[in-house]
Scaffold this motif. Sequence first.
Motif, mmCIF file in Angstrom:
data_model
loop_
_atom_site.group_PDB
_atom_site.id
_atom_site.type_symbol
_atom_site.label_atom_id
_atom_site.label_comp_id
_atom_site.label_asym_id
_atom_site.label_seq_id
_atom_site.Cartn_x
_atom_site.Cartn_y
_atom_site.Cartn_z
ATOM 1 N N GLU A 180 26.543 11.170 -41.431
ATOM 2 C CA GLU A 180 26.401 11.312 -42.881
ATOM 3 C C GLU A 180 26.010 12.723 -43.269
ATOM 4 O O GLU A 180 25.989 13.068 -44.447
ATOM 5 N N ARG A 181 25.678 13.549 -42.293
ATOM 6 C CA ARG A 181 25.348 14.954 -42.514
ATOM 7 C C ARG A 181 26.087 15.792 -41.485
ATOM 8 O O ARG A 181 26.503 15.294 -40.438
ATOM 9 N N LEU A 182 26.218 17.059 -41.774
ATOM 10 C CA LEU A 182 26.846 17.986 -40.839
ATOM 11 C C LEU A 182 26.066 17.961 -39.516
ATOM 12 O O LEU A 182 24.850 18.155 -39.492
ATOM 13 N N THR A 183 26.761 17.722 -38.429
ATOM 14 C CA THR A 183 26.124 17.551 -37.123
ATOM 15 C C THR A 183 26.845 18.410 -36.089
ATOM 16 O O THR A 183 28.083 18.445 -36.049
ATOM 17 N N CYS A 184 26.052 19.099 -35.280
ATOM 18 C CA CYS A 184 26.606 19.902 -34.185
ATOM 19 C C CYS A 184 26.385 19.130 -32.882
ATOM 20 O O CYS A 184 25.247 18.789 -32.536
ATOM 21 N N LEU A 185 27.456 18.849 -32.175
ATOM 22 C CA LEU A 185 27.386 18.081 -30.933
ATOM 23 C C LEU A 185 27.676 19.008 -29.757
ATOM 24 O O LEU A 185 28.733 19.642 -29.704
ATOM 25 N N LEU A 186 26.721 19.091 -28.829
ATOM 26 C CA LEU A 186 26.856 20.011 -27.704
ATOM 27 C C LEU A 186 27.047 19.227 -26.407
ATOM 28 O O LEU A 186 26.293 18.290 -26.123
ATOM 29 N N LEU A 187 28.057 19.634 -25.655
ATOM 30 C CA LEU A 187 28.296 19.088 -24.323
ATOM 31 C C LEU A 187 27.705 20.069 -23.317
ATOM 32 O O LEU A 187 28.155 21.219 -23.218
ATOM 33 N N LEU A 188 26.679 19.625 -22.590
ATOM 34 C CA LEU A 188 25.915 20.508 -21.718
ATOM 35 C C LEU A 188 26.066 20.108 -20.253
ATOM 36 O O LEU A 188 26.166 18.928 -19.931
#
Length: 922
Positions: A791-799
């Motif tokens: 529902e909000r801007l989300t940054c998804l990181l693959l680590l």
Amino acid sequence: MSMNFAPGDLVRARGREWVTLPSRGNDILALRPLSGSEDDVVLLDPSLELSPVEPARFDLPADAGIAVQAKAALLADALRLALRRGAGPFRSAAQLTFEPRTYQLVPLLMALRLPVPRLLIADDVGIGKTIEAGLILRELKDRGEVDAFSVLCPPHLVEQWVDELKVRFGITAVAVTAGTAARLERGLPMAQTLFDAFPATVVSLDYIKAEKRRDTFARACPDFVIVDEAHACVGTHRGKQQRFALLSGLAEDSDRRMILLTATPHSGDEAAFGRLLSLVDSSFAEMDFDDLRYRQRLARHFVQRRRVDLVTGDWHEARAFPKHETTEDPYPLSPAHMAFQEAVLDYCLAVVGQAGTGQRERRLAFWGTLALMRCVGSSPRAALSALRNRALNQGERLEPQIYDEDGEDEDAVDLEPGTTFAADPALRALVSQAEDLLDQPDPKLAALIRALAPLLRQGANPVVFCRYIATAEYVKDQLRHAFPQLTIVAVTGVLTPDERRDQVAEMADGEGDKTAGQRLLVATDCLSEGINLQQLFDTVVHYDLCWNPTRHQQREGRVDRFGQPSPLVRSIMMFSPDSAVDGAVLEVILRKAKDIRQATGVTVPLPQERGPVTDALLASMMLQRGATPQLALDLGLGEGATAMETRWRDVAENEKKSRTRFAQNAMKPQDVAPEWDKVRPLLGSPDDARIFLQRAMACFGVPLEPRGPVVLAHVGGLEAGLRERLQQRNLAGSVRLADDEPAPPGVQRLTRTHGLVTTTAEALVEASLDPEFLPGLGIGRVGAWATPAVERLTCLLLLRIRHQLTTHARRERLLLAEEAALAATQDSTIMATGEEARKLLNTPAATNIAPAARNRFIKTAKARLPALLRGPLANFVCARAAELGQDHARLRAAASSASRVSVEAVDPPDVIGLFVLMPSVV
């Protein structure tokens, strides 16, 4: 030069970036390329390099490829499945080619909680003792606590151990036997033994027990030893004494880890049981079971489970084993066959009556009688062979053959024994009578065909066990006439062990479809140990009765064991009520053993003193033949049946006491299952592997094809670069895979360590890091899309997180652990990790975004990345390291002096992917 790089550090050498791995040499670097796999590891001496080895960073490149949602999710799955240095509580989980059952983890947890693992694993036949020992070995290797090991086992089990270690645990071991030792030693320096040269060995006990080899082995023996069939090392005859001398010498080193395996730890011999326990700890030889403290100490080292405990108890492991259905199949003798058996028995009893009064002479006559009657009961062919052949100096060697105990030091002897009686006209008349039977209908064979016909129509794959070579060859020939459409093979002692394995392996049709290529195997007891048959066969027919309950169980245990794909295993015991031989064996041995098994849940061997057994069998034959009881008394057989009853009763009582004392109840499923459950999300379960492969193959335009209980992966349709890598692993054409365990015959289970899964996963990760590899696949490292998951801007990181594990044991070791992690951030806060973050990534994109807007979102996320790495992501990585340290500490909680592990995160983590998720507009 001074080395400052530790496992997990990133370095640049030879124009590319590498991850530093643990290395045994202080001046040597072990390096794995960032875009490669464990197979690409190189050893490098920095002092010989033209350019210095320098620290490196892993940054998102400015021109990182763009990934859509489906490809980003595929990359996350590939990264998780490609890692081999697992960060979970079990280091070995990433290397296993199977999913262990929860109960099989109990011995592993017991071993981890001991300062020096010494275990006696006495689980029932077919539960998986080899798997349990292999789990301990693999785990300690991956923890850096075991560098070298030896498996000691009977010679007929050597190749099976080599295969199991390779196939299930990814461990390559060398077979050391009388036939291989000279070749292995050829070319070695004078001061080096083959055990110095080969750190992983599977050794024949019969080869190594000789005094001249025993001393050499004791000096070079690794500090981790597995002993299979340990009960065969503690008896009274010379071979067992030599083995016990070897093992007791090894056990004197208090730092040596030893795992002892046996399905029959007690066997009614208190002295032998005490010697067996002494190999775990010398103080256990006192066997003071009335002392609670003694039992508590022993319980930390002794695990013993019956199958019924696992199927009906708290473990709920019914699906791990097939249901076993046992039936008896009586058949009538024809008048001619009955007359022959009666004539032979009359002749034998007459010889016994004339044997004189000397105990040895009478006993030899008894054994000769029983040996000949075994052949007569088996088949006319076997009887004829025994009657024609003269036995030379067999003497006491007949006894173990009669009672099916001739396979302990070597393969079971399946050659018909020659008669020990002097040649006379009566004997020649019996030969003529046996020859006449060869041309007459055989009621026993007819009963076998009647029993097999409906089973074969239902799709069964039977094994027919015979006692003698002549019988097996005869049965094979007759069954080929009766069932010409079947593949029918006989495996007997005329073949070498390797030839037997090849014969069985060639019977696999490889299709996993029971309607195509049904199999029927005729075998002697040379196959009752050493080769597992559960993948190919599901039915056991005892054409000839076993005269030892242990051998009877061994036959059925080749088929009825962990890994049997059929839900039902049948066993059929053939006998004739008209036969005095069959009647005596049933009455004196098999039905008594069955009663004990029903009462205790286990099979017990024959009482060790054979005199009463012999007497009882002969007395029973006479009574069934209609002889007067006085004749049995005249021959000194009157007390045999009474003595046998007493011994059976004692054995049953001892077994009940043993099971009460040593049942492993300390660990419950709820103590074990949560530990393994922590592994699945970190490494990927078999279901995760299947979903990944479905998605990956679909990306290449060659989706998996369901085919009944299996799926076909047509790897020939993959891109050339990936296809070549798969060919190096012997994966070509259409690869057959199974979702469920156990897999059908000729089919491999689809797990994270299957070559197709690992190679594909490694290739996709490399494609994301190296744009020149598989360029048309579109596996990029950055992306942005709209999704209903946020529902909000989300940054998804693959680590990719690297941890340095320090094992504090007798020798400190610095190890590398890696894990693939997902972290979802909003502003500067991590709002989801693990499976929650994975759900966000796997939610399909709602709408496309214009390239200009997508690039703007990605650029903004990249700009914020350094601050995230210094703040919330650094804290997240440290928290993961602390959790991993707690996992290791918990597994070792009960062993205050055992090795402990400290964990430190390597900062910063590798950012493999960065993806921006925007709320979808409704």
